[in-house]
Motif scaffolding. Structure first.
Motif, PDB file in Angstrom:
ATOM      1  N   CYS A   1      -2.259  -2.730  16.291  1.00 57.63           N
ATOM      2  CA  CYS A   1      -3.364  -2.058  15.607  1.00 57.63           C
ATOM      3  C   CYS A   1      -4.240  -3.150  15.007  1.00 57.63           C
ATOM      4  O   CYS A   1      -3.834  -3.822  14.045  1.00 57.63           O
ATOM      5  CB  CYS A   1      -2.864  -1.129  14.501  1.00 57.63           C
ATOM      6  SG  CYS A   1      -4.252  -0.474  13.523  1.00 57.63           S
ATOM      7  N   PRO A   2      -5.416  -3.357  15.554  1.00 58.85           N
ATOM      8  CA  PRO A   2      -6.281  -4.426  15.050  1.00 58.85           C
ATOM      9  C   PRO A   2      -6.579  -4.305  13.556  1.00 58.85           C
ATOM     10  O   PRO A   2      -6.568  -5.314  12.831  1.00 58.85           O
ATOM     11  CB  PRO A   2      -7.562  -4.262  15.877  1.00 58.85           C
ATOM     12  CG  PRO A   2      -7.151  -3.516  17.102  1.00 58.85           C
ATOM     13  CD  PRO A   2      -6.013  -2.646  16.695  1.00 58.85           C
ATOM     14  N   GLU A   3      -6.825  -3.090  13.109  1.00 63.99           N
ATOM     15  CA  GLU A   3      -7.225  -2.930  11.705  1.00 63.99           C
ATOM     16  C   GLU A   3      -6.069  -3.257  10.764  1.00 63.99           C
ATOM     17  O   GLU A   3      -6.241  -3.963   9.765  1.00 63.99           O
ATOM     18  CB  GLU A   3      -7.765  -1.509  11.476  1.00 63.99           C
ATOM     19  CG  GLU A   3      -9.084  -1.295  12.218  1.00 63.99           C
ATOM     20  CD  GLU A   3      -9.604   0.134  12.173  1.00 63.99           C
ATOM     21  OE1 GLU A   3      -9.300   0.870  11.227  1.00 63.99           O
ATOM     22  OE2 GLU A   3     -10.339   0.515  13.111  1.00 63.99           O
TER      23      GLU A   3
ATOM     24  N   SER B   1     -12.788   4.977  18.584  1.00 62.98           N
ATOM     25  CA  SER B   1     -12.542   4.168  17.384  1.00 62.98           C
ATOM     26  C   SER B   1     -13.567   3.036  17.265  1.00 62.98           C
ATOM     27  O   SER B   1     -13.930   2.427  18.269  1.00 62.98           O
ATOM     28  CB  SER B   1     -11.135   3.575  17.485  1.00 62.98           C
ATOM     29  OG  SER B   1     -11.037   2.392  16.728  1.00 62.98           O
TER      30      SER B   1
ATOM     31  N   CYS C   1      -1.544   3.261  17.550  1.00 64.43           N
ATOM     32  CA  CYS C   1      -1.531   4.694  17.213  1.00 64.43           C
ATOM     33  C   CYS C   1      -1.204   5.558  18.430  1.00 64.43           C
ATOM     34  O   CYS C   1      -0.672   6.656  18.270  1.00 64.43           O
ATOM     35  CB  CYS C   1      -2.851   5.114  16.585  1.00 64.43           C
ATOM     36  SG  CYS C   1      -4.299   4.796  17.610  1.00 64.43           S
TER      37      CYS C   1
HETATM   38 FE1  SF4 Z   1      -5.456   3.122  16.478  1.00 64.29          FE
HETATM   39 FE2  SF4 Z   1      -7.567   2.613  14.917  1.00 64.29          FE
HETATM   40 FE3  SF4 Z   1      -5.473   0.966  14.885  1.00 64.29          FE
HETATM   41 FE4  SF4 Z   1      -7.088   1.081  17.039  1.00 64.29          FE
HETATM   42  S1  SF4 Z   1      -7.614   0.355  14.993  1.00 64.29           S
HETATM   43  S2  SF4 Z   1      -4.815   1.031  17.015  1.00 64.29           S
HETATM   44  S3  SF4 Z   1      -7.616   3.244  17.040  1.00 64.29           S
HETATM   45  S4  SF4 Z   1      -5.475   3.103  14.255  1.00 64.29           S
END
Ligand code: SF4
Length: 165
Positions: free
Chosen positions: A42-44, A110, A9
């Motif tokens: 982005c881990p998520e 985050s 992000c």
């Molecule tokens: Fe960005 Fe959240 Fe993904 Fe981390 S988990 S890269 S803070 S969107």
């Protein structure tokens, strides 16, 4: 040349829970992009969470506690996302290992990426001291974590890394 792991992000990937980014505009960051040092993840999203998605917070501790099984991650709608957040952390660690990465710039606050502060688990925008799940796993594996407000510190660290080679 040292590569740097970066929250997707922060380089403009629209991967945040609300479908937007957190583009970080700084000359040092731009230089690193030009030098092709940056490995973004982005881990998520890497753990197959959709964008947009309900926001999540850590309940009962921080990322270290999640990794030890004594805290959990829930969406504000009550869905348990603990497994996805741990999977995302493992995915980020795999990327870091693949590129022999020693440092990362991760998005502050985050529940995945925060290195020093996270939301407090009440879904009310309160920030507390603590670390996210991915940041905790990377740090446990010897990777130095900085957030976007620490870019100068991070650049110093990078210079030390490269001057010691
Ligand atoms: Fe960005 Fe959240 Fe993904 Fe981390 S988990 S890269 S803070 S969107």
């Amino acid at each position: 040349m040292e590569k740097i792991l970066v929250s997707g992000c922060l380089i403009g990937q629209k991967v945040r829970y609300h479908g937007g980014d957190a583009l970080f505009d700084h000359p040092i960051f731009e230089k690193w992009i030009f030098e092709k040092r940056i490995i973004a993840t982005c881990p998520e999203v890497s753990a197959n969470l959709t964008t947009p998605r309900p926001s999540s917070e850590i309940i009962g501790g921080n990322g270290v506690h999640v990794l030890h099984g004594i805290a959990k991650v829930f969406t504000h709608t009550g869905i348990d996302r603990t497994n996805e957040f741990i999977q995302g952390a493992n995915n980020a660690l795999s990327v870091a290992k693949k590129h022999n990465i020693k440092m990362a710039i991760l998005k502050k606050n985050s529940p995945s990426c925060g290195n020093k502060s996270i939301y407090d688990g009440t879904y009310s925008s309160n920030i507390i001291a603590g670390i996210g799940v991915t940041a905790a796993l990377l740090e446990k594996n010897g990777i130095a974590i900085f957030n976007e407000d620490e870019i100068i510190l991070a650049d110093d660290y990078l210079n030390k890394l490269e001057n010691n080679q």
